[in-house]
Design a protein around this motif. Structure first.
Motif, PDB file in Angstrom:
ATOM      1  N   TRP A  38       0.784  -1.213   0.000  1.00 59.79           N
ATOM      2  CA  TRP A  38       0.000   0.000   0.000  1.00 59.79           C
ATOM      3  C   TRP A  38       0.831   1.285   0.000  1.00 59.79           C
ATOM      4  O   TRP A  38       0.440   2.270  -0.634  1.00 59.79           O
TER       5      TRP A  38
ATOM      6  N   VAL B  58       2.401   6.254  -2.913  1.00 60.58           N
ATOM      7  CA  VAL B  58       2.983   7.593  -2.849  1.00 60.58           C
ATOM      8  C   VAL B  58       3.722   7.939  -4.134  1.00 60.58           C
ATOM      9  O   VAL B  58       3.948   9.123  -4.416  1.00 60.58           O
TER      10      VAL B  58
ATOM     11  N   SER C 282      -0.172  15.354   0.900  1.00 56.47           N
ATOM     12  CA  SER C 282      -0.868  14.070   0.727  1.00 56.47           C
ATOM     13  C   SER C 282       0.106  12.908   0.718  1.00 56.47           C
ATOM     14  O   SER C 282      -0.203  11.830   1.237  1.00 56.47           O
ATOM     15  N   ALA C 283       1.282  13.106   0.134  1.00 58.75           N
ATOM     16  CA  ALA C 283       2.280  12.035   0.121  1.00 58.75           C
ATOM     17  C   ALA C 283       2.772  11.713   1.529  1.00 58.75           C
ATOM     18  O   ALA C 283       3.074  10.555   1.837  1.00 58.75           O
TER      19      ALA C 283
ATOM     20  N   LEU D   5      -0.533  10.017   3.551  1.00 60.13           N
ATOM     21  CA  LEU D   5      -1.014   8.679   3.198  1.00 60.13           C
ATOM     22  C   LEU D   5      -0.425   7.571   4.067  1.00 60.13           C
ATOM     23  O   LEU D   5      -1.178   6.773   4.633  1.00 60.13           O
TER      24      LEU D   5
ATOM     25  N   LEU E 132      -2.541   5.272   6.785  1.00 59.62           N
ATOM     26  CA  LEU E 132      -2.546   3.810   6.664  1.00 59.62           C
ATOM     27  C   LEU E 132      -2.048   3.137   7.945  1.00 59.62           C
ATOM     28  O   LEU E 132      -2.526   2.065   8.306  1.00 59.62           O
TER      29      LEU E 132
ATOM     30  N   CYS F 159       5.726   2.751   7.625  1.00 59.93           N
ATOM     31  CA  CYS F 159       5.369   4.174   7.559  1.00 59.93           C
ATOM     32  C   CYS F 159       6.625   5.041   7.662  1.00 59.93           C
ATOM     33  O   CYS F 159       6.792   5.992   6.887  1.00 59.93           O
TER      34      CYS F 159
ATOM     35  N   ASN G 116       9.972   9.741   1.236  1.00 54.29           N
ATOM     36  CA  ASN G 116       9.323  10.986   0.801  1.00 54.29           C
ATOM     37  C   ASN G 116      10.263  12.176   0.930  1.00 54.29           C
ATOM     38  O   ASN G 116      10.358  13.004   0.027  1.00 54.29           O
TER      39      ASN G 116
END
Length: 134
Positions: A34, A38, A80-81, A84, A88, A103, A110
């Motif tokens: 998931w 990204v 948003s990146a 997310l 999650l 995460c 990121n």
């Protein structure tokens, strides 16, 4: 030669960032893909800025409201990146979608990828850049 070195550093930074995101997905203890979504934000983030710069060059202006709107949309993609993987990981505690380690790896990826994108825009925005068509 200095420009070529910058290009190699940008490519290395992008590959390190994507490696961190892939590790957050593929390590056996995480084993959920998931966080790879990204990448969609990585692809969409520079588009508004590129379009606004092209529009500003064609119209002969400095950009003004168009450039500010593109920065606003780009910041939405960047936030948003980062949001997310956190969303999650914070799903219901009895059955989270991803683990916190995945995460953290995705968030680190990121940071590296978005710093690489910033370096790309700073490098190719210079007047002496060979590929100044961007």
């Amino acid at each position: 030669m200095k420009f070529l070195l910058r290009l190699v550093v940008l490519a290395f930074g992008g590959s390190i960032g994507m490696t961190l995101v892939t590790l957050g997905c593929a390590l056996p203890e995480y084993d959920k893909w998931w966080p790879l979504f990204v990448v969609l934000f990585y692809l969409l983030a520079p588009v508004p800025t590129l379009v606004a710069r092209r529009y500003a060059e064609d119209s002969g202006g400095s950009g003004g409201p168009c450039l500010e709107l593109s920065i606003f949309i780009t910041m939405g993609f960047i936030i948003s990146a980062f949001a997310l993987p956190i969303v999650l990981a914070r799903s219901p505690a009895d059955h989270p979608v991803i683990q916190w380690g995945a995460c953290y790896l995705t968030l680190a990826g990121n940071v590296v990828v978005f710093l690489t994108l910033l370096g790309f825009f700073l490098t190719f925005d210079q007047e002496d850049a060979v590929y100044s068509m961007w």
